[in-house]
Design an enzyme around this catalytic site. Structure first.
Site, short mmCIF file in Angstrom:
data_model
loop_
_atom_site.label_atom_id
_atom_site.label_comp_id
_atom_site.label_asym_id
_atom_site.label_seq_id
_atom_site.Cartn_x
_atom_site.Cartn_y
_atom_site.Cartn_z
N HIS A 256 0.85 -1.19 0.00
CA HIS A 256 0.00 0.00 0.00
C HIS A 256 0.88 1.23 0.00
O HIS A 256 1.93 1.25 0.65
CB HIS A 256 -0.91 0.01 1.24
N ASP A 307 -8.17 -5.04 0.10
CA ASP A 307 -8.68 -5.87 -0.98
C ASP A 307 -8.40 -7.36 -0.77
O ASP A 307 -9.07 -8.21 -1.35
CB ASP A 307 -8.09 -5.41 -2.33
C1 COA Z 1 -0.53 -0.61 -3.90
C2 COA Z 1 0.78 -0.42 -4.63
C3 COA Z 1 0.49 0.10 -6.05
C4 COA Z 1 1.62 0.60 -3.87
O1 COA Z 1 2.70 0.92 -4.67
P1 COA Z 1 3.88 1.88 -4.19
O2 COA Z 1 3.51 2.70 -3.04
O3 COA Z 1 4.32 2.60 -5.40
O4 COA Z 1 4.93 0.86 -3.66
P2 COA Z 1 6.22 0.43 -4.41
O5 COA Z 1 5.86 -0.01 -5.80
O6 COA Z 1 7.20 1.54 -4.27
O7 COA Z 1 6.65 -0.84 -3.59
C5 COA Z 1 7.92 -0.98 -2.99
C6 COA Z 1 8.50 -2.32 -3.38
O8 COA Z 1 7.62 -3.35 -2.99
C7 COA Z 1 7.22 -4.11 -4.11
N1 COA Z 1 5.81 -4.41 -3.98
C8 COA Z 1 4.85 -3.59 -3.53
N2 COA Z 1 3.66 -4.19 -3.57
C9 COA Z 1 3.89 -5.43 -4.07
C10 COA Z 1 3.07 -6.54 -4.35
N3 COA Z 1 1.75 -6.45 -4.11
N4 COA Z 1 3.61 -7.64 -4.86
C11 COA Z 1 4.92 -7.71 -5.09
N5 COA Z 1 5.77 -6.70 -4.84
C12 COA Z 1 5.26 -5.59 -4.34
C13 COA Z 1 7.47 -3.23 -5.30
O9 COA Z 1 7.64 -3.96 -6.47
C14 COA Z 1 8.69 -2.49 -4.87
O10 COA Z 1 9.79 -3.32 -5.06
P3 COA Z 1 11.20 -2.73 -5.57
O11 COA Z 1 11.60 -1.74 -4.51
O12 COA Z 1 12.07 -3.94 -5.66
O13 COA Z 1 10.91 -2.08 -6.88
C15 COA Z 1 1.53 -1.75 -4.72
O14 COA Z 1 1.80 -2.20 -3.42
C16 COA Z 1 0.80 -2.79 -5.52
O15 COA Z 1 0.88 -2.79 -6.75
N6 COA Z 1 0.04 -3.70 -4.86
C17 COA Z 1 -0.74 -4.71 -5.54
C18 COA Z 1 -2.06 -4.13 -6.04
C19 COA Z 1 -3.00 -3.85 -4.92
O16 COA Z 1 -3.24 -4.67 -4.05
N7 COA Z 1 -3.61 -2.66 -4.98
C20 COA Z 1 -4.60 -2.24 -3.99
C21 COA Z 1 -4.04 -1.13 -3.18
S1 COA Z 1 -5.14 -0.69 -1.88
#
Ligand code: COA
Length: 374
Positions: A256, A307
């Site tokens: 998140h 979710d």
């Molecule tokens: C929600 C979300 C978009 C947040 O993204 P964000 O704040 O930009 O977080 P980041 O992408 O910077 O995540 C940090 C690291 O964790 C990883 N990560 C975060 N969520 C992940 C997940 N669900 N599965 C695998 N890896 C994940 C990222 O790939 C990143 O890795 P890296 O540093 O090696 O590149 C992301 O966690 C995600 O895509 N989750 C899955 C979709 C989801 O459940 N969405 C509902 C949100 S309420």
């Protein structure tokens, strides 16, 4: 503006405006009330009233509000008939986006942005739209809401055609409360950007639905179940997880932007999943989910977001997967409308700057003099 000015990709950590509606500081609160307490004891109707009016209702105010919602739930027959003409392969979320847009055409004054009546109407109408489309696709008769059921109960009744048990209604109610509002998330911010141009409430809500649909946002709840359905047994769970991580796949329902050590809403809803699974006598999915949760935490430092349990909750309630994100809409429309009204009341056009990374100062050559090789 200096190009050395701080830049935060994805607006991560940026305070992009003021709000009195909710905060995540010190645990999620709606107008100062802990969401955990609201989920425990309030109805979704009370929470919707709180979000739209800024205070909890008295018994009389709540009764009036519920009566207004029932009256407001009327959807013009033309919109229901129009939905039936949309090809059956078109998913629930896409049809809902179109149908909410269509509703504006039956509003005598669709241009107003700060009107609670419009918000109440959408709150009443969206469950009808969701259920009608679902039943049209199934070839079932479209049902009318039951006056003695709550929004949560009616959502389940209108979709499945069966009156829910008290606990099923409670579980749906809790999910709606937890989904209702969440500060400057992507769809709410979208609604505020649209509102800031002095566009209308319908346009802002339609844009918010479009933003919510994406799998990184609300669309994740559908993807969670699709991923869980790839795992046939507890024995396969660990292998499945490692394979997903090895190919750098996203584990849906985890991570998140603002909760790096877990989403408190997910903890509340998980309890309802466990109880629903136990009452069904089949806890296989819970065991698989528990295993994935442990692996994600221990191996990747990832925690579930809302979710993750909501997908299982809706599955246990017997709902088809492509209803999950529309159900999120049925709830979040309250938060969106609260923000639309707040933005309109204290408006300033939202128009940030961009960090330019393109070319500069190229010499323009007329078309005929330009290099014609591709
Ligand atoms: C929600 C979300 C978009 C947040 O993204 P964000 O704040 O930009 O977080 P980041 O992408 O910077 O995540 C940090 C690291 O964790 C990883 N990560 C975060 N969520 C992940 C997940 N669900 N599965 C695998 N890896 C994940 C990222 O790939 C990143 O890795 P890296 O540093 O090696 O590149 C992301 O966690 C995600 O895509 N989750 C899955 C979709 C989801 O459940 N969405 C509902 C949100 S309420």
């Amino acid at each position: 503006m200096s190009q050395a000015q701080p830049y935060f990709p994805g607006l991560d950590g940026v305070l992009a405006g003021e709000t009195a509606i909710s905060t995540i500081e010190g645990g999620l609160q709606y107008f100062g009330y802990a969401v955990r307490d609201l989920a425990e004891d309030a109805s979704f109707e009370e929470v919707a009233y709180l979000l739209l009016h800024g205070n909890l209702p008295t018994e009389e105010q709540l009764a009036d509000f519920e009566a207004v919602l029932i009256e407001a739930s009327h959807v013009p027959a033309e919109v229901i008939d129009f939905m039936a003409t949309i090809p059956l392969h078109v998913g629930e979320m896409d049809v809902l986006r179109t149908a909410v847009s269509a509703l504006a055409h039956w509003d005598e004054d669709p241009t107003e942005t700060s009107d609670i009546t419009k918000a109440e109407r959408l709150l009443g109408q969206i469950p009808i739209l969701i259920a009608a489309r679902y039943r049209q696709r199934q070839g079932f008769r479209v049902l009318r809401p039951q006056q003695d059921l709550s929004i949560a109960g009616n959502l389940l009744y209108l979709i499945t055609g069966e009156e829910p048990s008290e606990f099923q209604e409670k579980a749906m109610n809790v999910s709606l409360i937890l989904y209702a509002e969440h500060e400057f998330n992507a769809s709410t911010f979208t609604a505020r950007v649209v509102t800031s141009t002095k566009s209308d409430l319908y346009s802002a809500v339609v844009a918010a639905i479009a933003a919510l649909k994406g799998p990184l946002h609300g669309g994740a709840n559908e993807q969670v179940l699709r991923q869980l359905q790839q795992i046939d047994s507890l024995d396969e769970a660990e292998n499945w997880f490692h394979q997903l991580m090895a190919k750098k796949g996203l584990l849906m329902g985890f991570g998140h932007r603002v909760y790096k050590e877990g989403d408190p809403r997910a903890v509340v809803l998980k309890d309802y999943c466990v109880r629903l699974a136990e009452s069904s006598g089949n806890t296989r999915l819970e065991e698989i989910a528990e295993c994935i949760e442990r692996l994600a935490r221990d191996k990747r430092g990832l925690y579930p977001n809302l979710d993750w349990p909501s997908a299982r909750l809706y599955y246990y309630l017997g709902l088809d997967v492509d209803l999950y994100t529309p159900l999120f809409v049925a709830s979040r429309v309250t938060g969106w409308c609260a923000h639309i009204i707040e933005q309109a009341a204290h408006n300033r056009l939202i128009r940030p700057r961009a960090k330019y990374i393109g070319k500069s100062d190229l010499t323009f050559e007329p078309l005929s003099e330009r290099d014609q090789s591709e």
